[in-house]
Enzyme design. Structure first.
Site, PDB file in Angstrom:
ATOM      1  N   ASP A 120       1.269  -5.491   6.240  1.00 49.40           N
ATOM      2  CA  ASP A 120       1.981  -4.241   6.513  1.00 49.40           C
ATOM      3  C   ASP A 120       1.142  -3.360   7.428  1.00 49.40           C
ATOM      4  O   ASP A 120      -0.066  -3.561   7.576  1.00 49.40           O
ATOM      5  CB  ASP A 120       2.280  -3.511   5.206  1.00 49.40           C
ATOM      6  CG  ASP A 120       3.434  -2.521   5.320  1.00 49.40           C
ATOM      7  OD1 ASP A 120       3.998  -2.371   6.426  1.00 49.40           O
ATOM      8  OD2 ASP A 120       3.783  -1.902   4.290  1.00 49.40           O
ATOM      9  N   GLY A 121       1.789  -2.370   8.005  1.00 48.88           N
ATOM     10  CA  GLY A 121       1.118  -1.414   8.867  1.00 48.88           C
ATOM     11  C   GLY A 121       0.680  -0.183   8.092  1.00 48.88           C
ATOM     12  O   GLY A 121       0.679  -0.159   6.859  1.00 48.88           O
ATOM     13  N   ALA A 122       0.313   0.857   8.826  1.00 45.62           N
ATOM     14  CA  ALA A 122      -0.092   2.128   8.212  1.00 45.62           C
ATOM     15  C   ALA A 122       0.213   3.257   9.185  1.00 45.62           C
ATOM     16  O   ALA A 122       0.240   3.053  10.400  1.00 45.62           O
ATOM     17  CB  ALA A 122      -1.575   2.119   7.873  1.00 45.62           C
ATOM     18  N   THR A 178       7.072  -2.901   6.522  1.00 42.50           N
ATOM     19  CA  THR A 178       8.120  -2.267   7.321  1.00 42.50           C
ATOM     20  C   THR A 178       7.482  -1.535   8.495  1.00 42.50           C
ATOM     21  O   THR A 178       6.385  -1.002   8.372  1.00 42.50           O
ATOM     22  CB  THR A 178       8.903  -1.255   6.453  1.00 42.50           C
ATOM     23  OG1 THR A 178       9.482  -1.950   5.343  1.00 42.50           O
ATOM     24  CG2 THR A 178      10.016  -0.582   7.238  1.00 42.50           C
ATOM     25  N   GLU A 193       6.818  -0.789  -0.755  1.00 40.99           N
ATOM     26  CA  GLU A 193       5.562  -1.236  -0.146  1.00 40.99           C
ATOM     27  C   GLU A 193       4.423  -1.187  -1.164  1.00 40.99           C
ATOM     28  O   GLU A 193       3.606  -2.107  -1.250  1.00 40.99           O
ATOM     29  CB  GLU A 193       5.234  -0.373   1.070  1.00 40.99           C
ATOM     30  CG  GLU A 193       6.168  -0.615   2.248  1.00 40.99           C
ATOM     31  CD  GLU A 193       5.995   0.400   3.372  1.00 40.99           C
ATOM     32  OE1 GLU A 193       6.590   0.179   4.443  1.00 40.99           O
ATOM     33  OE2 GLU A 193       5.291   1.400   3.181  1.00 40.99           O
ATOM     34  N   GLY A 208       6.054   6.572   6.561  1.00 45.11           N
ATOM     35  CA  GLY A 208       6.793   7.143   7.687  1.00 45.11           C
ATOM     36  C   GLY A 208       8.187   6.535   7.833  1.00 45.11           C
ATOM     37  O   GLY A 208       9.116   7.186   8.304  1.00 45.11           O
ATOM     38  N   GLY A 209       8.315   5.289   7.383  1.00 46.02           N
ATOM     39  CA  GLY A 209       9.616   4.615   7.411  1.00 46.02           C
ATOM     40  C   GLY A 209      10.375   4.714   6.106  1.00 46.02           C
ATOM     41  O   GLY A 209      11.408   4.053   5.939  1.00 46.02           O
TER      42      GLY A 209
END
Length: 220
Positions: free
Chosen positions: A82-84, A29, A104, A97-98
């Site tokens: 995924d991001g970070a 996300t 996740e 953060g989301g």
């Protein structure tokens, strides 16, 4: 030099090369992941589908006509992208953060390989400048907040947010995160905590890091 959005796009689009024919892809996300999904849509005919970490991601995947599968029937997965919010040199992260940290973390745990995609601003020597999200059962919000104070944190209830699981988020500031794995486990053992945003016990296997000069580093 390129700006942060261009860095996110660079990392997100690069990550598509990890996707192989007939895969089910775990999809995270966030803003960097959106660029990955945009690119994934171009090869959607080659994959069986995706497992989504949030309603936001599910909606975007469906807009592109990418089949969204249930992890219970599709897992274990070959890959999770995924991001970070922060990632350190050991590829331990702060995420959430989301507000999708629980899903996740489940998908990351169920995947053989976790690829983190990030812009240069997310790469840090020490985790903790970004407040640590903690997902809590609503009844336990005040109790968990008091326990976080005992750990040296300053918790803030993200009042406008209800997670996809119907829970609350506490954003914990001022934590001194010297031992991420130990702290992750300690917080998860607090009654009423669903999980926290430290992805240390199961960190990333590779980091695709886009830099301001327009180059990419792949770190393992």
């Amino acid at each position: 030099m390129i700006d942060q959005n261009a860095q996110k796009k660079l990392a997100g689009e690069y990550a598509v090369r990890y996707v192989k024919d007939d895969m089910v892809v775990g999809v995270g996300t966030g803003s960097t992941v959106k660029y990955f999904i945009d690119k994934l849509a171009e090869i959607k005919h080659k994959i069986r589908g995706a497992v989504s970490s949030s309603s936001q991601t599910t909606n975007l995947l469906k807009q592109y006509g990418i089949a969204v599968l249930d992890l219970n029937s599709a897992g274990p997965l070959d890959i999770y992208i995924d991001g970070a919010d922060e990632i350190n040199h050991s590829l331990e992260m702060i995420k959430g953060g989301g507000a999708a940290l629980t899903q996740e973390k489940i998908i990351a745990a169920s995947s053989r390989k976790f690829i983190c995609i990030a812009d240069e601003s997310k790469y840090v020597m020490k985790l903790g400048n970004f407040p640590l999200p903690v997902e809590v059962i609503p009844l336990a919000r005040s109790y968990v907040a008091r326990e976080m104070v005992k750990l040296g944190g300053a918790p803030n209830w993200r009042e406008e947010v209800i997670t996809d699981n119907g829970n609350y988020i506490l954003d914990v500031h001022n934590l001194d995160i010297l031992e991420p794995i130990a702290l992750e486990e300690k917080i998860n053992n607090i009654v009423g905590v669903v999980t926290n945003g430290l992805f240390a016990k199961r960190g990333a296997d590779e980091l695709v890091l886009a830099k301001r000069d327009g180059s990419l580093d792949v770190l393992r």
